[in-house]
Write a protein that holds these residues in place. Structure first.
Motif, PDB file in Angstrom:
ATOM      1  N   ALA A 277      53.031  30.661  32.264  1.00  0.00           N
ATOM      2  CA  ALA A 277      53.880  29.606  32.145  1.00  0.00           C
ATOM      3  C   ALA A 277      53.380  28.313  32.590  1.00  0.00           C
ATOM      4  N   GLY A 278      52.135  28.488  33.133  1.00  0.00           N
ATOM      5  CA  GLY A 278      51.447  27.184  33.515  1.00  0.00           C
ATOM      6  C   GLY A 278      51.678  26.863  34.758  1.00  0.00           C
ATOM      7  N   GLN A 279      52.405  27.682  35.594  1.00  0.00           N
ATOM      8  CA  GLN A 279      52.435  27.589  36.989  1.00  0.00           C
ATOM      9  C   GLN A 279      51.687  28.247  37.868  1.00  0.00           C
ATOM     10  N   LEU A 280      51.262  27.275  39.139  1.00  0.00           N
ATOM     11  CA  LEU A 280      50.303  28.055  40.022  1.00  0.00           C
ATOM     12  C   LEU A 280      51.173  29.347  40.749  1.00  0.00           C
ATOM     13  N   THR A 281      50.236  30.194  40.950  1.00  0.00           N
ATOM     14  CA  THR A 281      50.761  31.440  41.486  1.00  0.00           C
ATOM     15  C   THR A 281      49.692  32.020  42.453  1.00  0.00           C
ATOM     16  N   ILE A 282      50.071  32.797  43.460  1.00  0.00           N
ATOM     17  CA  ILE A 282      49.159  33.529  44.358  1.00  0.00           C
ATOM     18  C   ILE A 282      49.529  34.956  43.929  1.00  0.00           C
ATOM     19  N   MET A 283      48.109  35.672  43.550  1.00  0.00           N
ATOM     20  CA  MET A 283      48.115  37.090  43.075  1.00  0.00           C
ATOM     21  C   MET A 283      47.012  37.711  43.892  1.00  0.00           C
ATOM     22  N   THR A 284      47.092  39.166  43.683  1.00  0.00           N
ATOM     23  CA  THR A 284      45.603  39.957  44.436  1.00  0.00           C
ATOM     24  C   THR A 284      45.308  41.014  43.438  1.00  0.00           C
ATOM     25  N   THR A 285      44.003  41.378  43.368  1.00  0.00           N
ATOM     26  CA  THR A 285      43.568  42.160  42.686  1.00  0.00           C
ATOM     27  C   THR A 285      42.883  43.192  43.227  1.00  0.00           C
ATOM     28  N   GLN A 286      42.568  44.479  42.980  1.00  0.00           N
ATOM     29  CA  GLN A 286      42.061  45.563  43.473  1.00  0.00           C
ATOM     30  C   GLN A 286      40.593  45.748  43.057  1.00  0.00           C
ATOM     31  N   ASN A 287      39.872  46.113  43.978  1.00  0.00           N
ATOM     32  CA  ASN A 287      38.271  46.436  43.641  1.00  0.00           C
ATOM     33  C   ASN A 287      37.719  44.988  43.140  1.00  0.00           C
ATOM     34  N   GLN A 288      37.140  45.297  41.638  1.00  0.00           N
ATOM     35  CA  GLN A 288      36.562  44.022  40.987  1.00  0.00           C
ATOM     36  C   GLN A 288      37.495  43.722  39.756  1.00  0.00           C
ATOM     37  N   ASP A 289      38.562  44.011  39.960  1.00  0.00           N
ATOM     38  CA  ASP A 289      39.618  43.701  38.787  1.00  0.00           C
ATOM     39  C   ASP A 289      39.691  41.983  38.871  1.00  0.00           C
ATOM     40  N   THR A 290      40.100  41.432  37.600  1.00  0.00           N
ATOM     41  CA  THR A 290      40.034  40.060  37.478  1.00  0.00           C
ATOM     42  C   THR A 290      41.359  39.490  36.932  1.00  0.00           C
ATOM     43  N   PRO A 291      41.863  38.372  37.342  1.00  0.00           N
ATOM     44  CA  PRO A 291      43.034  37.839  36.429  1.00  0.00           C
ATOM     45  C   PRO A 291      43.473  37.926  35.151  1.00  0.00           C
ATOM     46  N   PHE A 292      42.180  37.927  34.380  1.00  0.00           N
ATOM     47  CA  PHE A 292      42.130  37.623  32.904  1.00  0.00           C
ATOM     48  C   PHE A 292      43.016  38.581  32.171  1.00  0.00           C
ATOM     49  N   PRO A 293      42.852  39.826  32.544  1.00  0.00           N
ATOM     50  CA  PRO A 293      43.837  40.812  31.682  1.00  0.00           C
ATOM     51  C   PRO A 293      45.212  40.674  31.954  1.00  0.00           C
ATOM     52  N   LEU A 294      45.586  39.947  32.872  1.00  0.00           N
ATOM     53  CA  LEU A 294      47.042  39.825  33.284  1.00  0.00           C
ATOM     54  C   LEU A 294      47.396  38.547  32.755  1.00  0.00           C
ATOM     55  N   GLY A 295      46.619  37.913  31.853  1.00  0.00           N
ATOM     56  CA  GLY A 295      47.001  36.417  31.427  1.00  0.00           C
ATOM     57  C   GLY A 295      46.980  35.315  32.263  1.00  0.00           C
ATOM     58  N   MET A 296      46.298  35.478  33.447  1.00  0.00           N
ATOM     59  CA  MET A 296      46.084  34.607  34.528  1.00  0.00           C
ATOM     60  C   MET A 296      44.797  33.954  34.497  1.00  0.00           C
ATOM     61  N   PHE A 297      44.918  32.384  34.614  1.00  0.00           N
ATOM     62  CA  PHE A 297      43.634  31.716  34.598  1.00  0.00           C
ATOM     63  C   PHE A 297      43.123  31.398  36.322  1.00  0.00           C
ATOM     64  N   PRO A 298      42.069  31.742  36.652  1.00  0.00           N
ATOM     65  CA  PRO A 298      41.824  31.660  38.174  1.00  0.00           C
ATOM     66  C   PRO A 298      41.355  30.177  38.477  1.00  0.00           C
ATOM     67  N   ILE A 299      41.652  30.109  39.658  1.00  0.00           N
ATOM     68  CA  ILE A 299      41.425  28.737  40.216  1.00  0.00           C
ATOM     69  C   ILE A 299      40.692  28.643  41.542  1.00  0.00           C
ATOM     70  N   LEU A 300      41.037  29.604  42.160  1.00  0.00           N
ATOM     71  CA  LEU A 300      40.583  30.110  43.599  1.00  0.00           C
ATOM     72  C   LEU A 300      40.498  31.407  44.004  1.00  0.00           C
ATOM     73  N   ASN A 301      39.496  32.097  44.642  1.00  0.00           N
ATOM     74  CA  ASN A 301      39.633  33.289  45.224  1.00  0.00           C
ATOM     75  C   ASN A 301      38.870  33.497  46.269  1.00  0.00           C
ATOM     76  N   ILE A 302      39.292  34.581  47.192  1.00  0.00           N
ATOM     77  CA  ILE A 302      38.546  34.814  48.235  1.00  0.00           C
ATOM     78  C   ILE A 302      38.457  36.253  48.372  1.00  0.00           C
ATOM     79  N   ASP A 303      37.186  36.868  48.572  1.00  0.00           N
ATOM     80  CA  ASP A 303      36.669  38.077  48.541  1.00  0.00           C
ATOM     81  C   ASP A 303      37.024  38.792  49.822  1.00  0.00           C
ATOM     82  N   VAL A 304      37.843  39.779  49.722  1.00  0.00           N
ATOM     83  CA  VAL A 304      38.197  40.571  51.066  1.00  0.00           C
ATOM     84  C   VAL A 304      37.776  41.928  51.202  1.00  0.00           C
ATOM     85  N   TRP A 305      36.762  42.229  50.429  1.00  0.00           N
ATOM     86  CA  TRP A 305      35.788  43.369  50.586  1.00  0.00           C
ATOM     87  C   TRP A 305      35.116  43.342  51.977  1.00  0.00           C
ATOM     88  N   GLU A 306      34.937  44.342  52.583  1.00  0.00           N
ATOM     89  CA  GLU A 306      34.423  44.254  54.055  1.00  0.00           C
ATOM     90  C   GLU A 306      32.994  43.826  54.187  1.00  0.00           C
TER      91      GLU A 306
END
Length: 211
Positions: free
Chosen positions: A143-172
């Motif tokens: 819908a063109g709105q900013l949203t906060i989301m999470t992904t597991q392992n090395q999944d990306t936002p693309f298959p969910l129809g999301m366009f990435p702006i920023l990410n933080i890696d929380v692998w140990e």
């Protein structure tokens, strides 16, 4: 990073010690030279016998995983995601950096979340909520709105129809040498080195692509 096979681990645009004291030099070196390199090597090996996909960009490979041969889908999903997620993470770090979001992204964050502090708190909560390994993202939804989301392992936002702006890696491996098991402390430090100029450019690119 080149756009397609064979993928190459290009040098970071800053020194490994550049994020001190927030992220230590050894972590940055191992994260880039060992972890990211392993994903690149694995992805190249996976694609080595499939010339028909070697001209595809990394994003094309990730988005079109279901259309790939079944025997390489999991590898491309995991390793292609590992390459993109790490590359994106490293590109959004800077030290010194602006302490607040800038440009139209800064305005959008204030509009969507009420304030930068509110966004920061919600983003930290999301990053802490990732069970095991993964990422927290600031992304633009369908819908063109900013949203906060999470992904597991090395999944990306693309298959969910999301366009990435920023990410933080929380692998140990992204924080354990300095912060041990204190993920919250790592997240707090990460906020000091967010490249808001780069994130704002990604946000502008989203609108350029959707025009």
């Amino acid at each position: 990073m080149n756009e397609h096979y064979k993928f190459v681990n290009t040098p970071l645009p800053y020194a490994y010690h550049a994020m001190e004291p927030y992220i230590d030099e050894k972590t940055m070196h191992l994260h880039h030279e060992r972890h990211l390199q392993a994903y690149i090597d694995n992805l190249n090996n996976t694609l080595s016998k499939y010339s028909q996909f070697q001209h595809w960009t990394l994003e094309q490979l990730i988005v079109n995983v279901p259309s790939l041969p079944a025997d390489i889908q999991t590898s491309v999903k995991n390793n292609g995601g590992g390459v993109f997620n790490h590359q994106f993470y490293f590109s959004n770090l800077s030290n010194p950096t602006s302490s607040l979001p800038v440009g139209i992204l800064g305005e959008a964050i204030k509009k969507e979340f009420g304030s930068y502090l509110s966004f920061k708190n919600q983003f930290k909560t999301a990053a802490l909520s990732v069970f095991g390994s993964g990422y927290a993202w600031l992304a633009v939804n369908a819908a063109g709105q900013l949203t906060i989301m999470t992904t597991q392992n090395q999944d990306t936002p693309f298959p969910l129809g999301m366009f990435p702006i920023l990410n933080i890696d929380v692998w140990e491996h992204a924080y354990y040498l300095k912060h041990y098991n204190l993920r919250a402390d790592y997240i707090d430090d990460w906020f000091h080195i967010v490249n808001w100029n780069r994130a704002n450019q990604s946000y502008i690119r989203y609108f350029d692509l959707t025009l």
